[in-house]
Design a protein around this motif. Structure first.
Motif, PDB file in Angstrom:
ATOM      1  N   VAL A  48       8.528  18.585 -13.749  1.00 21.24           N
ATOM      2  CA  VAL A  48       8.764  17.349 -14.505  1.00 21.24           C
ATOM      3  C   VAL A  48       8.476  17.545 -15.997  1.00 21.24           C
ATOM      4  O   VAL A  48       7.502  18.202 -16.379  1.00 21.24           O
ATOM      5  N   ARG A  49       9.344  16.978 -16.809  1.00 20.28           N
ATOM      6  CA  ARG A  49       9.141  16.962 -18.265  1.00 20.28           C
ATOM      7  C   ARG A  49       9.092  15.498 -18.711  1.00 20.28           C
ATOM      8  O   ARG A  49       9.865  14.680 -18.232  1.00 20.28           O
ATOM      9  N   PHE A  50       8.202  15.228 -19.646  1.00 24.28           N
ATOM     10  CA  PHE A  50       7.958  13.843 -20.051  1.00 24.28           C
ATOM     11  C   PHE A  50       8.312  13.576 -21.510  1.00 24.28           C
ATOM     12  O   PHE A  50       8.186  14.453 -22.366  1.00 24.28           O
ATOM     13  N   CYS A  51       8.659  12.320 -21.730  1.00 25.52           N
ATOM     14  CA  CYS A  51       8.706  11.763 -23.080  1.00 25.52           C
ATOM     15  C   CYS A  51       7.652  10.656 -23.114  1.00 25.52           C
ATOM     16  O   CYS A  51       7.936   9.508 -22.769  1.00 25.52           O
ATOM     17  N   PRO A  52       6.399  10.996 -23.459  1.00 24.86           N
ATOM     18  CA  PRO A  52       5.360   9.960 -23.514  1.00 24.86           C
ATOM     19  C   PRO A  52       5.640   8.999 -24.668  1.00 24.86           C
ATOM     20  O   PRO A  52       6.061   9.419 -25.744  1.00 24.86           O
ATOM     21  N   THR A  53       5.378   7.731 -24.411  1.00 26.22           N
ATOM     22  CA  THR A  53       5.613   6.694 -25.427  1.00 26.22           C
ATOM     23  C   THR A  53       4.585   5.582 -25.248  1.00 26.22           C
ATOM     24  O   THR A  53       4.302   5.194 -24.113  1.00 26.22           O
ATOM     25  N   GLY A  54       4.078   5.112 -26.365  1.00 25.54           N
ATOM     26  CA  GLY A  54       3.108   4.017 -26.316  1.00 25.54           C
ATOM     27  C   GLY A  54       1.787   4.478 -26.885  1.00 25.54           C
ATOM     28  O   GLY A  54       1.076   5.265 -26.270  1.00 25.54           O
ATOM     29  N   GLY A  55       1.482   4.035 -28.091  1.00 21.07           N
ATOM     30  CA  GLY A  55       0.204   4.385 -28.710  1.00 21.07           C
ATOM     31  C   GLY A  55       0.197   5.739 -29.399  1.00 21.07           C
ATOM     32  O   GLY A  55      -0.872   6.261 -29.715  1.00 21.07           O
ATOM     33  N   ILE A  56       1.371   6.304 -29.639  1.00 25.74           N
ATOM     34  CA  ILE A  56       1.426   7.617 -30.295  1.00 25.74           C
ATOM     35  C   ILE A  56       1.736   7.419 -31.783  1.00 25.74           C
ATOM     36  O   ILE A  56       2.510   6.537 -32.164  1.00 25.74           O
ATOM     37  N   SER A  57       1.088   8.248 -32.603  1.00 26.00           N
ATOM     38  CA  SER A  57       1.251   8.151 -34.055  1.00 26.00           C
ATOM     39  C   SER A  57       1.023   9.552 -34.633  1.00 26.00           C
ATOM     40  O   SER A  57       0.756  10.501 -33.879  1.00 26.00           O
ATOM     41  N   MET A  58       1.057   9.664 -35.953  1.00 25.54           N
ATOM     42  CA  MET A  58       0.812  10.986 -36.561  1.00 25.54           C
ATOM     43  C   MET A  58      -0.600  11.480 -36.245  1.00 25.54           C
ATOM     44  O   MET A  58      -0.870  12.664 -36.325  1.00 25.54           O
ATOM     45  N   LYS A  59      -1.486  10.568 -35.861  1.00 27.04           N
ATOM     46  CA  LYS A  59      -2.879  10.968 -35.557  1.00 27.04           C
ATOM     47  C   LYS A  59      -2.971  11.809 -34.287  1.00 27.04           C
ATOM     48  O   LYS A  59      -3.773  12.732 -34.205  1.00 27.04           O
ATOM     49  N   ASN A  60      -2.166  11.470 -33.263  1.00 27.02           N
ATOM     50  CA  ASN A  60      -2.310  12.176 -31.976  1.00 27.02           C
ATOM     51  C   ASN A  60      -1.045  12.886 -31.515  1.00 27.02           C
ATOM     52  O   ASN A  60      -1.055  13.538 -30.469  1.00 27.02           O
TER      53      ASN A  60
ATOM     54  N   TRP B  67       6.182   4.347 -34.910  1.00 24.54           N
ATOM     55  CA  TRP B  67       5.516   4.494 -36.209  1.00 24.54           C
ATOM     56  C   TRP B  67       6.453   5.023 -37.298  1.00 24.54           C
ATOM     57  O   TRP B  67       6.161   4.856 -38.473  1.00 24.54           O
ATOM     58  N   VAL B  68       7.573   5.623 -36.910  1.00 26.89           N
ATOM     59  CA  VAL B  68       8.494   6.139 -37.936  1.00 26.89           C
ATOM     60  C   VAL B  68       9.355   5.037 -38.551  1.00 26.89           C
ATOM     61  O   VAL B  68      10.077   5.294 -39.527  1.00 26.89           O
ATOM     62  N   ALA B  69       9.276   3.837 -37.962  1.00 23.88           N
ATOM     63  CA  ALA B  69      10.056   2.719 -38.518  1.00 23.88           C
ATOM     64  C   ALA B  69       9.200   1.456 -38.527  1.00 23.88           C
ATOM     65  O   ALA B  69       9.493   0.488 -37.810  1.00 23.88           O
ATOM     66  N   PRO B  70       8.145   1.432 -39.344  1.00 24.24           N
ATOM     67  CA  PRO B  70       7.270   0.256 -39.350  1.00 24.24           C
ATOM     68  C   PRO B  70       8.037  -1.004 -39.764  1.00 24.24           C
ATOM     69  O   PRO B  70       8.871  -0.966 -40.685  1.00 24.24           O
ATOM     70  N   LYS B  71       7.737  -2.092 -39.059  1.00 26.39           N
ATOM     71  CA  LYS B  71       8.444  -3.366 -39.280  1.00 26.39           C
ATOM     72  C   LYS B  71       8.413  -3.804 -40.750  1.00 26.39           C
ATOM     73  O   LYS B  71       9.422  -4.244 -41.295  1.00 26.39           O
ATOM     74  N   ASP B  72       7.222  -3.675 -41.377  1.00 25.62           N
ATOM     75  CA  ASP B  72       7.114  -4.187 -42.752  1.00 25.62           C
ATOM     76  C   ASP B  72       7.930  -3.328 -43.726  1.00 25.62           C
ATOM     77  O   ASP B  72       8.516  -3.830 -44.678  1.00 25.62           O
ATOM     78  N   VAL B  73       7.996  -2.046 -43.449  1.00 25.80           N
ATOM     79  CA  VAL B  73       8.771  -1.152 -44.326  1.00 25.80           C
ATOM     80  C   VAL B  73      10.264  -1.447 -44.191  1.00 25.80           C
ATOM     81  O   VAL B  73      11.010  -1.506 -45.186  1.00 25.80           O
ATOM     82  N   VAL B  74      10.699  -1.681 -42.955  1.00 28.42           N
ATOM     83  CA  VAL B  74      12.116  -2.016 -42.717  1.00 28.42           C
ATOM     84  C   VAL B  74      12.435  -3.365 -43.363  1.00 28.42           C
ATOM     85  O   VAL B  74      13.443  -3.515 -44.056  1.00 28.42           O
ATOM     86  N   ALA B  75      11.539  -4.345 -43.155  1.00 31.04           N
ATOM     87  CA  ALA B  75      11.774  -5.688 -43.703  1.00 31.04           C
ATOM     88  C   ALA B  75      11.858  -5.646 -45.233  1.00 31.04           C
ATOM     89  O   ALA B  75      12.614  -6.400 -45.848  1.00 31.04           O
ATOM     90  N   ALA B  76      11.112  -4.741 -45.842  1.00 34.14           N
ATOM     91  CA  ALA B  76      11.129  -4.626 -47.311  1.00 34.14           C
ATOM     92  C   ALA B  76      12.358  -3.838 -47.796  1.00 34.14           C
ATOM     93  O   ALA B  76      12.578  -3.702 -49.007  1.00 34.14           O
ATOM     94  N   GLY B  77      13.123  -3.305 -46.842  1.00 34.99           N
ATOM     95  CA  GLY B  77      14.320  -2.532 -47.227  1.00 34.99           C
ATOM     96  C   GLY B  77      13.986  -1.195 -47.847  1.00 34.99           C
ATOM     97  O   GLY B  77      14.800  -0.613 -48.574  1.00 34.99           O
TER      98      GLY B  77
END
Ligand SMILES: O=C[C@H](O)COP(=O)(O)O
Ligand SMILES: CC(=O)C(=O)O
Length: 213
Positions: free
Chosen positions: A156-168, A185-195
């Protein structure tokens, strides 16, 4: 067919991080997909968590040829079929149901289904699925859990998702049973909203430069 592993691995192994996004409009999705692809993250998972999601998938599929647009948070067969019809190149679900597997069996669009327990993994293996989403990763045991699964579920190979960031993320990508990780984390809501799509491209490039084991 059982899981279309070749098609799925072609998408997942091409980049260490899959952006998982929820968008408010098709326009926003197009700008976001372009910015992410410019940074090196061509595949993008647009989740069906907003009313704009289906139109967004359709718009990215039509207007951003450099992107490989998939649909996430697909919870049932009707959503599976609608996302494929909108142009999704892959489908992601947080878990699995018999009905969802039936829809995937009749489609050439590959499904990345979620599993988070040994029994769920065994059930998925019986269905011919070896590439799985591990969701929610951090909350379900994270890296230690994936390490414990490795000798038991060797194929089995996984794509873990949930709680992952540049920290871990580096610790996840160092695991041999991880093909890539998903993350918002690569598309933070506030950054997108600010264009601020230059910042999105910078975050994507930082993530794209990571390497899987
Ligand atoms: O798969 C979906 C998650 O919402 C992504 O998790 P995250 O926001 O913790 O990266
Ligand atoms: C977690 C989730 O909703 C998905 O990626 O399908």
């Amino acid at each position: 067919m059982a899981q279309n592993k070749q098609a799925l691995m072609a998408v997942l192994s091409a980049q260490p991080v899959m952006p998982v996004v929820a968008v408010d409009s098709a326009r926003e999705a197009v700008d976001l997909a372009r910015a992410l692809a410019k940074g090196g993250l061509k595949a993008i998972e647009i989740t069906l968590r907003t009313p704009a999601a289906m139109d967004a998938i359709r718009a990215v599929a039509q207007e951003v040829p450099e992107s490989i647009c998939g649909a996430g948070t697909v919870l049932g067969p009707r959503q599976f079929d609608a996302a494929c019809e909108a142009g999704a190149k892959f489908i992601v679900s947080p878990g699995t149901t018999i009905e969802l597997l039936d829809a995937a069996r009749n489609s050439s669009v590959p499904l990345l289904p979620g599993a988070a327990t040994p029994s769920e993994l065994m059930a998925m293996l019986e269905e011919g699925y070896e590439i799985l989403k591990f969701f929610p990763a951090e909350q379900s045991g994270g890296i230690a859990f994936l390490k414990a699964l490795a000798p038991v579920f060797q194929q089995v190979r996984f794509c873990p998702t949930g709680g992952i960031s540049m920290k871990n993320v580096r610790d996840y990508l160092a695991l041999p049973n991880v093909v890539c990780v998903g993350g918002s984390w690569v598309a933070p809501k506030d950054v997108v909203a600010a264009g601020n799509f230059d910042e999105i491209t910078r975050l994507a490039a930082e993530a794209a430069a990571l390497t899987a084991a």
